[in-house]
Design an enzyme around this catalytic site. Structure first.
Site, mmCIF file in Angstrom:
data_model
loop_
_atom_site.group_PDB
_atom_site.id
_atom_site.type_symbol
_atom_site.label_atom_id
_atom_site.label_comp_id
_atom_site.label_asym_id
_atom_site.label_seq_id
_atom_site.Cartn_x
_atom_site.Cartn_y
_atom_site.Cartn_z
ATOM 1 N N HIS A 261 -14.274 29.857 -38.197
ATOM 2 C CA HIS A 261 -13.951 28.861 -37.175
ATOM 3 C C HIS A 261 -13.406 27.630 -37.873
ATOM 4 C CE1 HIS A 261 -14.253 26.293 -33.697
ATOM 5 N NE2 HIS A 261 -14.460 27.377 -32.974
ATOM 6 N N ASP A 317 -17.432 34.440 -30.396
ATOM 7 C CA ASP A 317 -16.936 35.735 -29.939
ATOM 8 C C ASP A 317 -17.663 36.917 -30.562
ATOM 9 O OD1 ASP A 317 -14.951 34.877 -28.164
ATOM 10 O OD2 ASP A 317 -13.669 34.335 -29.847
#
Ligand code: COA
Length: 378
Positions: A261, A317
């Site tokens: 991320h 996710d």
């Protein structure tokens, strides 16, 4: 000389009071409240109000807001007719983007120039209310069924599942789904939110900004990664194959889906919460999950060994797909649309913030093309 920063990494593009991330310590907060506190204590409706208006509502305000959302669950029948004309193979994100953009034709008076007018405010509530209806409508229509009508007596999460699955969800499932909506509702200025802000900054209508955000969220490097995570876990098959699979992908310079991320150099707090929610649900109900969850845990272990030095850990996710597929039994290609439904709350809050201190986005570039030259004579 202007320094070029690919992907605008670390470049502040706005001032915002909506949410904050402490990427080194894995902290996400909406308007100052930690995501852990909100998931534990609030509903999606309360969180939406917090994001849109800046403060947590009291009980009466929550009730009024819930009634307002419920009164907007229904969608114009022309949009349903349009959906019937689309190929059933169409990806739900493309359909959602089209449907939201088309809603502007019903609200021509909703304008960024008058964000506080009754008609614009009404349009914003309509967007938040009906994204769930639009996603559920397409699920039914693409399977050849008439859409399940919304039930105005139900709360947001319950009604969404009722329309999407055509049956009444248990209280545990509604609570779980409500928590998923809260976890996905906002995340500072990621690609889709930035897209909404750039579009809003031209002072176009709010539907155009929301549909731009949906289109941006659809990509596999953003919201679309949750589908890829499940495909990856199925390809791996079982936990014992995880190491060889990951080593091979890294050798070929391929990403591991659901890992990494831009903002976090530790595990994404939303991934931690989702993993815990899965484990608690399994312990409470005794439900048996497929090998995917066990495989995911092993993928996380191997990645920790091989990628933690780069600050690459599971993102939201990584576990959301497992929860949606294994516990809620939702179709894989609806994961990102559900993400979009939840994120509409954050997108709308940023839309409001953007138009209240607007300056059109117009970055510059570093030109790398040919020098000035004459058109060749013929
Ligand atoms: N798998 C393997 N390596 C990864 C990785 C992943 N998922 N994510 C980042 N890395 C590596 C990069 O290859 C890079 O290595 P290098 O320094 O040797 O070149 C390093 O970690 C830094 O990553 P970078 O590409 O600069 O990160 P970014 O901020 O530009 O990209 C993502 C962030 C989310 C796009 C990226 O992590 C990714 O593609 N993840 C997979 C897709 C995904 O799950 N997206 C959902 C996000 S919520």
């Amino acid at each position: 000389m202007i320094e070029y920063i690919p992907g605008l990494a670390g470049v502040p593009a706005t001032e915002s009071s909506i949410s904050s991330i402490d990427g080194k310590n894995g902290i996400l907060a909406y308007r100052g409240y930690s995501i852990e506190d909100l998931v534990k204590n609030a509903s999606f409706e309360e969180v939406s109000m917090l994001l849109l208006h800046g403060e947590l509502p009291n009980q009466q305000e929550t009730e009024e807001f819930r009634c307002l959302l419920q009164s907007h669950y229904r969608v114009k029948s022309n949009i349903r007719t349009m959906m019937w004309s689309l190929p059933p193979t169409g990806h739900p994100m493309n359909v959602l983007q089209m449907a939201i953009a088309s809603m502007a034709t019903f609200y021509p008076e909703a304008k960024a120039a008058t964000p506080d007018s009754a008609v614009t405010q009404n349009a914003l509530i309509h967007i938040l209310s009906t994204t769930a209806t639009l996603v559920s409508m397409w699920e039914n229509i693409r399977n050849g069924y008439d859409p399940v009508p919304p039930d105005p007596s139900m709360g947001y999460a319950q009604n969404f599942l009722h329309m999407l699955c055509g049956k009444e969800p248990s209280d545990d499932i509604v609570k779980l789904f409500d928590a998923c909506l809260i976890l996905h509702a906002e995340h500072t200025i990621n690609a889709s939110t930035f897209s909404a802000m750039v579009t809003a900054s031209t002072l176009t209508n709010p539907f155009a900004a929301m549909s731009a955000a949906v289109g941006t969220l659809a990509g596999p490097l953003h919201g679309g990664a949750n589908e890829d995570v499940l495909n990856m876990l199925d390809e791996i098959g079982e936990a014992k194959n995880a190491r060889a699979y990951i080593e091979n992908r890294l050798k070929n310079k391929e990403v591991i889906w659901g890992m990494g991320h831009r903002e976090y150099s530790v595990k994404d707090p939303r991934a931690t919460i989702l993993q815990k929610m899965i484990e608690e649900y399994v312990n409470k109900t005794g439900v048996t999950l497929s090998k995917r969850f066990e495989t995911a845990l092993e993928v996380e272990r191997v990645c920790e060994e091989l990628l933690s030095a780069k600050g690459v850990y599971p993102n939201v996710d990584f576990y959301s797909g497992i929860l949606y597929a294994e516990i809620l039994h939702l179709p894989t290609d609806q994961f990102t649309p559900i993400f979009a439904v939840a994120r509409s709350a954050g997108w709308l809050a940023h839309w409001r913030e953007q138009v209240s201190h607007n300056r059109i986005f117009r970055p510059t570039q570093i030109y790398t093309g040919a020098d000035f030259r004459k058109y060749p004579s013929k």
